[in-house]
Design a protein around this motif. Structure first.
Motif, PDB file in Angstrom:
ATOM      1  N   ALA A 175       0.844  -1.203   0.000  1.00 42.45           N
ATOM      2  CA  ALA A 175       0.000   0.000   0.000  1.00 42.45           C
ATOM      3  C   ALA A 175       0.875   1.247   0.000  1.00 42.45           C
ATOM      4  O   ALA A 175       1.994   1.227   0.497  1.00 42.45           O
ATOM      5  CB  ALA A 175      -0.902   0.010   1.222  1.00 42.45           C
ATOM      6  N   ILE A 176       0.345   2.321  -0.573  1.00 43.53           N
ATOM      7  CA  ILE A 176       1.008   3.611  -0.432  1.00 43.53           C
ATOM      8  C   ILE A 176       0.155   4.475   0.502  1.00 43.53           C
ATOM      9  O   ILE A 176      -1.013   4.173   0.728  1.00 43.53           O
ATOM     10  CB  ILE A 176       1.188   4.326  -1.791  1.00 43.53           C
ATOM     11  CG1 ILE A 176      -0.166   4.628  -2.440  1.00 43.53           C
ATOM     12  CG2 ILE A 176       2.056   3.494  -2.724  1.00 43.53           C
ATOM     13  CD1 ILE A 176      -0.070   5.641  -3.543  1.00 43.53           C
ATOM     14  N   ASN A 177       0.760   5.523   1.039  1.00 45.26           N
ATOM     15  CA  ASN A 177       0.069   6.321   2.059  1.00 45.26           C
ATOM     16  C   ASN A 177      -0.261   7.720   1.544  1.00 45.26           C
ATOM     17  O   ASN A 177       0.610   8.471   1.144  1.00 45.26           O
ATOM     18  CB  ASN A 177       0.981   6.402   3.297  1.00 45.26           C
ATOM     19  CG  ASN A 177       0.383   7.182   4.462  1.00 45.26           C
ATOM     20  OD1 ASN A 177       1.073   7.901   5.165  1.00 45.26           O
ATOM     21  ND2 ASN A 177      -0.918   7.047   4.677  1.00 45.26           N
ATOM     22  N   ILE A 178      -1.546   8.021   1.520  1.00 48.71           N
ATOM     23  CA  ILE A 178      -1.979   9.402   1.281  1.00 48.71           C
ATOM     24  C   ILE A 178      -2.884   9.765   2.449  1.00 48.71           C
ATOM     25  O   ILE A 178      -4.069   9.435   2.453  1.00 48.71           O
ATOM     26  CB  ILE A 178      -2.730   9.555  -0.067  1.00 48.71           C
ATOM     27  CG1 ILE A 178      -1.822   9.114  -1.226  1.00 48.71           C
ATOM     28  CG2 ILE A 178      -3.187  10.999  -0.258  1.00 48.71           C
ATOM     29  CD1 ILE A 178      -2.437   9.321  -2.606  1.00 48.71           C
ATOM     30  N   PRO A 179      -2.328  10.404   3.488  1.00 49.48           N
ATOM     31  CA  PRO A 179      -3.148  10.725   4.663  1.00 49.48           C
ATOM     32  C   PRO A 179      -4.366  11.555   4.258  1.00 49.48           C
ATOM     33  O   PRO A 179      -4.272  12.388   3.347  1.00 49.48           O
ATOM     34  CB  PRO A 179      -2.204  11.544   5.554  1.00 49.48           C
ATOM     35  CG  PRO A 179      -0.832  11.143   5.125  1.00 49.48           C
ATOM     36  CD  PRO A 179      -0.944  10.880   3.651  1.00 49.48           C
ATOM     37  N   TYR A 180      -5.473  11.337   4.937  1.00 48.53           N
ATOM     38  CA  TYR A 180      -6.720  12.002   4.533  1.00 48.53           C
ATOM     39  C   TYR A 180      -6.574  13.511   4.497  1.00 48.53           C
ATOM     40  O   TYR A 180      -7.221  14.188   3.699  1.00 48.53           O
ATOM     41  CB  TYR A 180      -7.875  11.583   5.453  1.00 48.53           C
ATOM     42  CG  TYR A 180      -7.679  11.962   6.903  1.00 48.53           C
ATOM     43  CD1 TYR A 180      -6.935  11.161   7.761  1.00 48.53           C
ATOM     44  CD2 TYR A 180      -8.241  13.117   7.420  1.00 48.53           C
ATOM     45  CE1 TYR A 180      -6.749  11.512   9.079  1.00 48.53           C
ATOM     46  CE2 TYR A 180      -8.052  13.473   8.749  1.00 48.53           C
ATOM     47  CZ  TYR A 180      -7.300  12.667   9.570  1.00 48.53           C
ATOM     48  OH  TYR A 180      -7.109  13.021  10.883  1.00 48.53           O
ATOM     49  N   ARG A 181      -5.701  14.054   5.354  1.00 47.46           N
ATOM     50  CA  ARG A 181      -5.525  15.507   5.367  1.00 47.46           C
ATOM     51  C   ARG A 181      -4.962  16.030   4.042  1.00 47.46           C
ATOM     52  O   ARG A 181      -5.119  17.196   3.712  1.00 47.46           O
ATOM     53  CB  ARG A 181      -4.565  15.913   6.480  1.00 47.46           C
ATOM     54  CG  ARG A 181      -5.097  15.649   7.867  1.00 47.46           C
ATOM     55  CD  ARG A 181      -5.956  16.816   8.333  1.00 47.46           C
ATOM     56  NE  ARG A 181      -6.278  16.671   9.741  1.00 47.46           N
ATOM     57  CZ  ARG A 181      -7.240  17.342  10.344  1.00 47.46           C
ATOM     58  NH1 ARG A 181      -7.989  18.181   9.663  1.00 47.46           N
ATOM     59  NH2 ARG A 181      -7.471  17.167  11.620  1.00 47.46           N
TER      60      ARG A 181
END
Lengths: 268, 600
Positions: A175-181
């Protein structure tokens, strides 16, 4: 209230909503706690705390709740919250999942609505109960089995929308991470289209990829990501609605950023 | 609320220097793509990345640390708000105040760095030349302009030098990084531990006062540290620029570009000998002075610090909150401007949450007469021009934001580099250790102890000196040790370092296992209390010990070593397994490091 519109980009800006309120053309859902709703809400909105849906998010119950809120198959629906759009996204997604087509996310939170000086009321509208049918859209949901099967395939991108430190500590492998913010912008729950496209371009995510979003437990943060992706018309996005909580419970493999004590950088 | 009582809205003041260049963000995004596609080699990319202020991250190529330069530490509320927002979007939901007045965002996805650069341009900030072989952030004492011991305010000069050198072809590929520090006075700056340190001074020539500086060259901390040398008695303000250019040119020409471990300018000065280097600088300066065009000048803007209103913003007498006296005693400095104070906010190892950044932005707007904050050099931020009558009100609001920790100006506020939280070179979690020390000090009320007030604790996670351990009264740098096959984190302790007019580097005293660091510090304080003279301070006592001038029972570092020896006995892992773990970790300790980038 009979528009039967299928919204490719299911987000409505607040000015358009004002028009629709005037025309009495829309059923608005306020996804906050009951007390907050009673303190003041957007005109004509009805209250649906997310917990009520999460208690039982079977299609049958979603349809039952919709009916109770006076939402039939053809009702035009707009949803808002005060939690940066994550809770309302989850409601919009649930309605779409049971086949409701004319449902949109308000582009601002309740706080932002008030900051814009727009009208609120404490008046609670009368609701005429109705019946909502069930016409499941499996193509917008990822189950754990589906995710496991597909996640390592070419042109599939799995996006974790939790905060960075949670992601570093544990995440679904690959998975890659795109924080909701990352998805919001000042004053709006979702970035404008150009900057959303730019974010994906920088990250090397092709717009024709199959994208699966997930977050910590119930698909709220990742629900917001789902609609951020939908806002630029991406064709193939799915929500892994039971998210990392289920993944962990089923003891599926987990990746971790090793050999670094990143939590100790946090001031919280 | 205070803002409603404000006589005039001061919070909207904007900086007059824009440090940014938006096209650099696009260029960065494109270069990252080329790198990922294999069209740019690792070394070229690394140099490029560092030039733009993106530092590598521990054990991974996927993340970077973005170091935002805050020249002279001067930061405005809207810039803090922007950084808060960026920290939530692209980092860990918080930021970090460094020891060199930068603000850092850690664990940023490399592909997102350009978005940060782009957004920083909205508020006139840049990360350009914050890392790499460039002139790093130009520092200035956070008390410049308000310190009662200064000759004049050095801030406009620091900003002008920073502006002149940023993106200047003169210093884009130096042999190694290069640091300028300006100060107000000897006590409040670190001018002898950098490449160029500057102390403002005035001299009178035929009845007229002339501004100038004492310039110190060739200092620096690192694997080998040196104290800087004073170039000449007085360097006039006109010569500030010429001297800076001359020194940079000499370093660029003669600095060691091969041996990365010893290529800071201090090694050049040391190898050449000070007198020779000094002559070279003076000659080079004469050349620079005669060949530079007259239009090449520093743009000194003195208008920044005009305080428009001297009225307090609190016109109701609020009750005095608990703990106010302690906080005021350990966090507040009276300014030379009557009725005003500078308030230092204590953070833990420089870490701050996004919410707290926003609170500070608001408090600056509400309370500071100059409407900007000043980053300090001990991982803190200073709010200045706070009216006497506003201190209690400000304190109440700091409590609400979780920013009212006491001891900011005391030994309690230990400095710790990032250590294993994000740095490739770190051997220990120095970052967490410094937080643990601070917590223990506050728990024991040691911040209130005036005998300890002028002492410092500074910690680095490896023998390099990002935590500035050599100039601490009690300094530590991390390493590993073992008993049999079992490893544990182990710090080398140095005593007696200082960075004032008697600057000296601490004496290596003993190796202290990590879980014994706090007991050892407390033991040293206990010994001091036992043997101190009336009016003694810990730093004076340690000074006498390291110089062999102490007459009591403990009169040498050997004496200290002996007195703490029972704390240094290493238990077996069976006896005490926690002894073998670093702070912030519950697994067995082992040292892992990646490639350092200071020299890249």
């Amino acid at each position: 209230m009979c528009s039967m519109t299928n919204h490719d980009t299911p987000i409505i800006d607040h000015n358009s909503l004002l028009d629709e309120i005037k025309k009495n053309n829309v059923r608005i859902i306020d996804v906050r706690r009951k007390e907050e709703y009673e303190d003041g809400h957007i005109t004509n909105s009805v209250n649906l705390p997310l917990a009520k849906l999460l208690n039982d998010d079977s299609p049958e119950n979603i349809a039952k709740i919709a009916g109770e809120l006076g939402i039939s198959d053809n009702t035009s629906v707009v949803v808002y919250d005060d939690t940066f759009g994550a809770l309302s996204s989850r409601i919009v997604w649930a309605l779409q999942y049971i086949g409701h087509t004319d449902v949109r996310l308000l582009d601002v939170t309740f706080s932002q609505w008030k900051q814009l000086g727009l009208e609120t009321t404490t008046k609670i509208p009368d609701i005429a109960k109705t019946i909502h049918s069930i016409n499941i859209k499996p193509e917008i949901m990822a189950t754990v089995d589906y995710l496991e099967k597909i996640k390592d395939k070419k042109n599939v991108v799995v996006i974790d929308n939790r905060e960075r430190l949670n992601f570093l500590e544990q995440h679904i492998p690959g998975a890659i991470n795109i924080p909701y913010r990352t998805l919001s912008t000042e004053g709006r729950i979702i970035r404008n289209k150009e900057s959303m496209r730019n974010l994906l371009k920088n990250r090397g995510i092709p717009e024709d990829a199959e994208i699966i979003t997930y977050c910590g437990s119930v698909g709220t943060l990742s629900g917001l990501a789902y609609y951020a992706l939908k806002s630029i018309g991406l064709p193939n996005v799915k929500l892994y609605v039971h998210s990392f909580k289920e993944w962990k419970k089923l003891e599926k493999p987990i990746d971790k950023q090793e050999n670094a004590s990143y939590w100790d950088l946090s001031a919280d | 609320m205070a803002q409603q009582l404000r006589p005039s809205k001061r919070g909207s003041k904007k900086p007059n220097i824009d440090w940014s260049r938006r096209e650099e963000a696009d260029n960065f995004a494109n270069t990252v793509k080329l790198f990922r596609q294999g069209k740019i080699d690792q070394n070229t990319f690394r140099r490029f990345r560092l030039q733009h202020g993106a530092y590598g991250t521990r054990m991974t190529d996927d993340y970077a640390m973005v170091r935002i330069k805050i020249p002279a530490g001067q930061i405005y509320p809207h810039q803090l708000e922007k950084i808060a927002h960026l920290s939530e979007m692209y980092s860990i939901g918080g930021a970090h105040f460094s020891t060199r007045e930068n603000i850092q965002l850690h664990w940023v996805v490399l592909e997102d760095v350009s978005e940060i650069m782009y957004a920083l341009a909205d508020v006139g900030l840049t990360s350009r030349e914050a890392c790499g072989n460039t002139v790093r952030n130009v520092m200035c004492s956070p008390l410049s302009g308000v310190c009662d011991k200064e000759a004049f305010d050095a801030t406009p000069y620091a900003l002008a030098v920073a502006k002149f050198l940023l993106r200047n072809p003169l210093n884009q590929a130096l042999p190694r990084k290069f640091k300028f520090n300006f100060t107000c006075c000897e006590k409040h700056g670190m001018i002898r531990i950098v490449d160029v340190g500057l102390l403002p001074q005035l001299r009178e020539i035929s009845g007229e006062k002339q501004k100038g500086f004492k310039i110190f060259l060739g200092g620096g901390l690192g694997n080998r540290s040196f104290v800087g040398h004073q170039l000449e008695e007085f360097t006039s303000e006109e010569d500030l620029l010429y001297t800076s250019i001359a020194v940079l040119r000499i370093f660029d020409r003669m600095g060691d570009r091969k041996n990365m471990a010893r290529n800071r300018m201090r090694y050049l000065v040391n190898d050449m000998g000070w007198e020779k280097f000094q002559n070279l600088v003076l000659k080079e300066r004469a050349l620079v002075r005669s060949t530079q065009s007259v239009i090449v000048k520093l743009k000194i803007n003195d208008s920044d610090n005009e305080i428009k209103s001297s009225i307090s913003v609190s016109n109701e007498s609020s009750s005095v909150p608990d703990g106010f006296a302690r906080w005021k005693n350990t966090n507040v400095v009276r300014q030379k401007q009557k009725g005003y104070n500078s308030v230092s906010i204590a953070l833990e190892s420089g870490d701050i949450s996004a919410t707290q950044l926003r609170s500070i932005a608001q408090l600056i707007s509400d309370f500071s007469g100059e409407c900007f904050g000043r980053n300090g050099f001990s991982q803190n931020i200073v709010l200045r021009y706070i009216h006497d009558d506003d201190l209690t009100n400000l304190y109440s609001q700091l409590i609400e934001s979780g920013l009212a920790k006491t001891g900011s100006l005391t030994m309690a506020s230990a400095v710790g580099c990032t250590g294993t939280t994000s740095c490739n070179l770190a051997l220990t979690n120095s970052h967490r250790l410094s937080k643990e020390i601070q917590r223990k000090f506050l728990e024991l009320n040691l911040d209130e102890d005036d005998d300890l007030r002028d002492s410092t604790i500074k910690i680095s996670g490896c023998p390099n000196s990002c935590g500035q351990h050599e100039i601490a009264t009690i300094g530590f740098y991390g390493g590993g040790a073992r008993l049999g096959k079992d490893m544990f984190p182990n710090y080398t302790m140095s005593l007696g370092g200082r960075f004032d007019e008697s600057s000296m580097l601490g004496h290596h005293t003993a190796r202290i296992p990590v879980k014994r660091v706090i007991p050892v510090i407390l033991k040293i304080i206990e010994l001091f209390k036992k043997y101190k003279k009336p009016d003694d301070t810990l730093s004076k006592w340690i000074d006498r010990i390291v110089h062999g001038n102490e007459s009591s029972e403990i009169n040498s570092v050997e004496g200290i070593k002996k007195a703490i020896s029972n704390l240094l006995i290493v238990p077996t892992k069976q006896e005490d397994s926690d002894f073998y773990n670093d702070y912030g970790s519950d697994t067995s300790y082992h040292t892992i490091t990646g490639k350092g980038e200071c020299a890249a």
